[in-house]
Design a protein around this motif. Structure first.
Motif, PDB file in Angstrom:
ATOM      1  N   ASN A 260      -2.400 -12.626  -0.085  1.00  0.00           N
ATOM      2  CA  ASN A 260      -3.016 -13.948  -0.077  1.00  0.00           C
ATOM      3  C   ASN A 260      -3.159 -14.529   1.326  1.00  0.00           C
ATOM      4  O   ASN A 260      -3.921 -15.468   1.542  1.00  0.00           O
ATOM      5  CB  ASN A 260      -2.178 -14.929  -0.919  1.00  0.00           C
ATOM      6  CG  ASN A 260      -2.463 -14.781  -2.401  1.00  0.00           C
ATOM      7  OD1 ASN A 260      -3.613 -14.627  -2.793  1.00  0.00           O
ATOM      8  ND2 ASN A 260      -1.432 -14.830  -3.221  1.00  0.00           N
ATOM      9  N   SER A 261      -2.422 -13.979   2.267  1.00  0.00           N
ATOM     10  CA  SER A 261      -2.405 -14.519   3.627  1.00  0.00           C
ATOM     11  C   SER A 261      -3.551 -13.953   4.463  1.00  0.00           C
ATOM     12  O   SER A 261      -3.639 -12.739   4.660  1.00  0.00           O
ATOM     13  CB  SER A 261      -1.065 -14.202   4.306  1.00  0.00           C
ATOM     14  OG  SER A 261      -1.118 -14.496   5.682  1.00  0.00           O
TER      15      SER A 261
ATOM     16  N   ILE B  25      -3.923 -10.202   6.371  1.00  0.00           N
ATOM     17  CA  ILE B  25      -5.109  -9.380   6.151  1.00  0.00           C
ATOM     18  C   ILE B  25      -5.786  -9.046   7.478  1.00  0.00           C
ATOM     19  O   ILE B  25      -6.161  -7.893   7.740  1.00  0.00           O
ATOM     20  CB  ILE B  25      -6.106 -10.122   5.224  1.00  0.00           C
ATOM     21  CG1 ILE B  25      -5.539 -10.217   3.808  1.00  0.00           C
ATOM     22  CG2 ILE B  25      -7.461  -9.431   5.214  1.00  0.00           C
ATOM     23  CD1 ILE B  25      -5.313  -8.889   3.132  1.00  0.00           C
ATOM     24  N   GLU B  26      -5.950 -10.056   8.335  1.00  0.00           N
ATOM     25  CA  GLU B  26      -6.619  -9.840   9.620  1.00  0.00           C
ATOM     26  C   GLU B  26      -5.817  -8.897  10.509  1.00  0.00           C
ATOM     27  O   GLU B  26      -6.386  -8.013  11.156  1.00  0.00           O
ATOM     28  CB  GLU B  26      -6.817 -11.182  10.325  1.00  0.00           C
ATOM     29  CG  GLU B  26      -7.633 -11.085  11.604  1.00  0.00           C
ATOM     30  CD  GLU B  26      -7.996 -12.442  12.166  1.00  0.00           C
ATOM     31  OE1 GLU B  26      -8.380 -12.492  13.355  1.00  0.00           O
ATOM     32  OE2 GLU B  26      -7.890 -13.448  11.441  1.00  0.00           O
ATOM     33  N   LYS B  27      -4.499  -9.066  10.539  1.00  0.00           N
ATOM     34  CA  LYS B  27      -3.649  -8.194  11.343  1.00  0.00           C
ATOM     35  C   LYS B  27      -3.713  -6.750  10.853  1.00  0.00           C
ATOM     36  O   LYS B  27      -3.805  -5.805  11.648  1.00  0.00           O
ATOM     37  CB  LYS B  27      -2.201  -8.697  11.290  1.00  0.00           C
ATOM     38  CG  LYS B  27      -1.241  -7.947  12.207  1.00  0.00           C
ATOM     39  CD  LYS B  27      -1.544  -8.189  13.659  1.00  0.00           C
ATOM     40  CE  LYS B  27      -0.481  -7.570  14.555  1.00  0.00           C
ATOM     41  NZ  LYS B  27      -0.774  -7.775  15.992  1.00  0.00           N
TER      42      LYS B  27
ATOM     43  N   LEU C 138      -4.247  -1.310  11.397  1.00  0.00           N
ATOM     44  CA  LEU C 138      -3.944  -0.206  10.489  1.00  0.00           C
ATOM     45  C   LEU C 138      -5.218   0.414   9.923  1.00  0.00           C
ATOM     46  O   LEU C 138      -6.218  -0.270   9.740  1.00  0.00           O
ATOM     47  CB  LEU C 138      -3.075  -0.704   9.321  1.00  0.00           C
ATOM     48  CG  LEU C 138      -1.745  -1.375   9.680  1.00  0.00           C
ATOM     49  CD1 LEU C 138      -1.104  -1.947   8.415  1.00  0.00           C
ATOM     50  CD2 LEU C 138      -0.810  -0.401  10.377  1.00  0.00           C
ATOM     51  N   ASP C 139      -5.157   1.702   9.648  1.00  0.00           N
ATOM     52  CA  ASP C 139      -6.292   2.380   9.020  1.00  0.00           C
ATOM     53  C   ASP C 139      -6.138   2.271   7.505  1.00  0.00           C
ATOM     54  O   ASP C 139      -5.823   3.236   6.815  1.00  0.00           O
ATOM     55  CB  ASP C 139      -6.336   3.844   9.461  1.00  0.00           C
ATOM     56  CG  ASP C 139      -7.575   4.555   8.934  1.00  0.00           C
ATOM     57  OD1 ASP C 139      -8.527   3.852   8.516  1.00  0.00           O
ATOM     58  OD2 ASP C 139      -7.591   5.800   8.933  1.00  0.00           O
ATOM     59  N   VAL C 140      -6.334   1.058   7.004  1.00  0.00           N
ATOM     60  CA  VAL C 140      -6.163   0.788   5.575  1.00  0.00           C
ATOM     61  C   VAL C 140      -7.310  -0.079   5.082  1.00  0.00           C
ATOM     62  O   VAL C 140      -8.030  -0.691   5.863  1.00  0.00           O
ATOM     63  CB  VAL C 140      -4.822   0.061   5.287  1.00  0.00           C
ATOM     64  CG1 VAL C 140      -3.639   0.925   5.676  1.00  0.00           C
ATOM     65  CG2 VAL C 140      -4.778  -1.282   6.013  1.00  0.00           C
ATOM     66  N   MET C 141      -7.447  -0.129   3.781  1.00  0.00           N
ATOM     67  CA  MET C 141      -8.366  -1.055   3.139  1.00  0.00           C
ATOM     68  C   MET C 141      -7.587  -2.325   2.853  1.00  0.00           C
ATOM     69  O   MET C 141      -6.447  -2.261   2.391  1.00  0.00           O
ATOM     70  CB  MET C 141      -8.868  -0.449   1.822  1.00  0.00           C
ATOM     71  CG  MET C 141      -9.912  -1.279   1.124  1.00  0.00           C
ATOM     72  SD  MET C 141     -11.491  -1.155   1.946  1.00  0.00           S
ATOM     73  CE  MET C 141     -12.455  -2.167   0.830  1.00  0.00           C
ATOM     74  N   VAL C 142      -8.156  -3.480   3.162  1.00  0.00           N
ATOM     75  CA  VAL C 142      -7.453  -4.731   2.913  1.00  0.00           C
ATOM     76  C   VAL C 142      -8.298  -5.637   2.032  1.00  0.00           C
ATOM     77  O   VAL C 142      -9.516  -5.667   2.128  1.00  0.00           O
ATOM     78  CB  VAL C 142      -7.113  -5.463   4.226  1.00  0.00           C
ATOM     79  CG1 VAL C 142      -6.114  -4.671   5.039  1.00  0.00           C
ATOM     80  CG2 VAL C 142      -8.361  -5.729   5.047  1.00  0.00           C
ATOM     81  N   MET C 143      -7.618  -6.369   1.139  1.00  0.00           N
ATOM     82  CA  MET C 143      -8.302  -7.299   0.261  1.00  0.00           C
ATOM     83  C   MET C 143      -7.495  -8.582   0.165  1.00  0.00           C
ATOM     84  O   MET C 143      -6.273  -8.543   0.040  1.00  0.00           O
ATOM     85  CB  MET C 143      -8.490  -6.705  -1.140  1.00  0.00           C
ATOM     86  CG  MET C 143      -9.365  -5.478  -1.176  1.00  0.00           C
ATOM     87  SD  MET C 143      -9.695  -4.927  -2.874  1.00  0.00           S
ATOM     88  CE  MET C 143     -10.709  -6.293  -3.454  1.00  0.00           C
ATOM     89  N   SER C 144      -8.176  -9.711   0.253  1.00  0.00           N
ATOM     90  CA  SER C 144      -7.525 -11.003   0.147  1.00  0.00           C
ATOM     91  C   SER C 144      -7.529 -11.463  -1.303  1.00  0.00           C
ATOM     92  O   SER C 144      -8.563 -11.429  -1.970  1.00  0.00           O
ATOM     93  CB  SER C 144      -8.261 -12.032   1.016  1.00  0.00           C
ATOM     94  OG  SER C 144      -7.698 -13.312   0.857  1.00  0.00           O
ATOM     95  N   GLY C 145      -6.372 -11.887  -1.790  1.00  0.00           N
ATOM     96  CA  GLY C 145      -6.302 -12.364  -3.165  1.00  0.00           C
ATOM     97  C   GLY C 145      -4.933 -12.164  -3.759  1.00  0.00           C
ATOM     98  O   GLY C 145      -3.996 -11.686  -3.112  1.00  0.00           O
ATOM     99  N   ASN C 146      -4.815 -12.515  -5.017  1.00  0.00           N
ATOM    100  CA  ASN C 146      -3.567 -12.380  -5.764  1.00  0.00           C
ATOM    101  C   ASN C 146      -3.483 -10.968  -6.328  1.00  0.00           C
ATOM    102  O   ASN C 146      -4.299 -10.570  -7.163  1.00  0.00           O
ATOM    103  CB  ASN C 146      -3.540 -13.422  -6.885  1.00  0.00           C
ATOM    104  CG  ASN C 146      -2.244 -13.411  -7.656  1.00  0.00           C
ATOM    105  OD1 ASN C 146      -1.411 -12.518  -7.491  1.00  0.00           O
ATOM    106  ND2 ASN C 146      -2.052 -14.409  -8.499  1.00  0.00           N
ATOM    107  N   GLY C 147      -2.481 -10.227  -5.883  1.00  0.00           N
ATOM    108  CA  GLY C 147      -2.339  -8.842  -6.333  1.00  0.00           C
ATOM    109  C   GLY C 147      -2.082  -8.701  -7.816  1.00  0.00           C
ATOM    110  O   GLY C 147      -2.239  -7.615  -8.384  1.00  0.00           O
ATOM    111  N   ALA C 148      -1.702  -9.804  -8.466  1.00  0.00           N
ATOM    112  CA  ALA C 148      -1.469  -9.770  -9.911  1.00  0.00           C
ATOM    113  C   ALA C 148      -2.740 -10.040 -10.707  1.00  0.00           C
ATOM    114  O   ALA C 148      -2.748  -9.890 -11.932  1.00  0.00           O
ATOM    115  CB  ALA C 148      -0.398 -10.794 -10.289  1.00  0.00           C
TER     116      ALA C 148
END
Length: 205
Positions: free
Chosen positions: A156-157, A161-163, A168-178
């Motif tokens: 959610n932060s 997400i920006e950091k 990192l070589d990852v996929m990032v998504m903003s939101g509630n993981g639940a």
């Protein structure tokens, strides 16, 4: 970011040129809705950027796409992300493979959900956007695109997400993981392992 080699004066000059270009573009979209802004940015990049490699590294940056009119797929995707970010539209970079070649495109969050957006492959017809990969669903684009981001971080932060996106070589998504819709977009059902963690070590243990 201007990540290519140059001295401080040149870097500052290019940063100012990029800022001026962003302000010029954003000034034209002040009254636009988010979907209207996305279309404007998409068409602008398709019409004003040429897919080209001039071996100066700028083609891998938003500066190359927006200020010099040349870009590889990474430059297109980073330019789209930068335009969206400055317009408060969540837009991520996606690394993957198309036709056996490494490729980069975007994942954009609009009011009704997440969509895949490939500006590079939409700019193939004399600078006329073809809309083939404009706001495709993940299922639609998976027929031609394969993601390489093996790890997806949901948080959610915006700072987290920006950091993560930058380091990192990852996929990032903003939101509630639940949230079920976020899990579906992250393809949790296809994951080999799911880790859910909280800021509290005690709870995590």
């Amino acid at each position: 970011k201007l990540g290519f080699s140059m001295d401080k004066d040149e870097r500052d000059q290019k940063r100012q040129l990029l800022t001026n270009k962003l302000n010029e573009i954003l000034d034209k979209t002040k009254t636009f809705t988010k979907p209207q802004k996305e279309i404007f940015f998409y068409e602008l990049l398709c019409r004003n950027t040429e897919y080209s490699q001039i071996d100066q590294n700028t083609e891998y940056t938003a500066f190359g796409a927006l200020c010099e009119g040349i870009a590889m797929c990474e430059g297109y995707a980073k330019a789209m992300q930068l335009l969206c970010k400055t317009s408060n539209i969540e837009c991520l970079l996606v690394r993957g493979v198309v036709d056996g070649n490494l490729h980069m495109w975007n994942l954009i969050n609009l009011s009704d959900g997440w969509y895949e957006l490939d500006v590079t492959l939409s700019d193939r017809d004399n600078c006329t956007p073809n809309y083939i990969y404009f706001n495709a669903t993940s299922n639609e684009i998976s027929a031609s695109h394969s993601r390489l981001n093996d790890i997806t971080i949901i948080d959610n932060s915006s700072k987290v997400i920006e950091k993560a996106q930058e380091t990192l070589d990852v996929m990032v998504m903003s939101g509630n993981g639940a949230a079920l819709d976020i899990q579906r977009e992250a393809r949790v059902d296809e994951a080999d392992l799911l880790i859910a963690a909280t800021p509290s070590d005690e709870l995590n243990l």
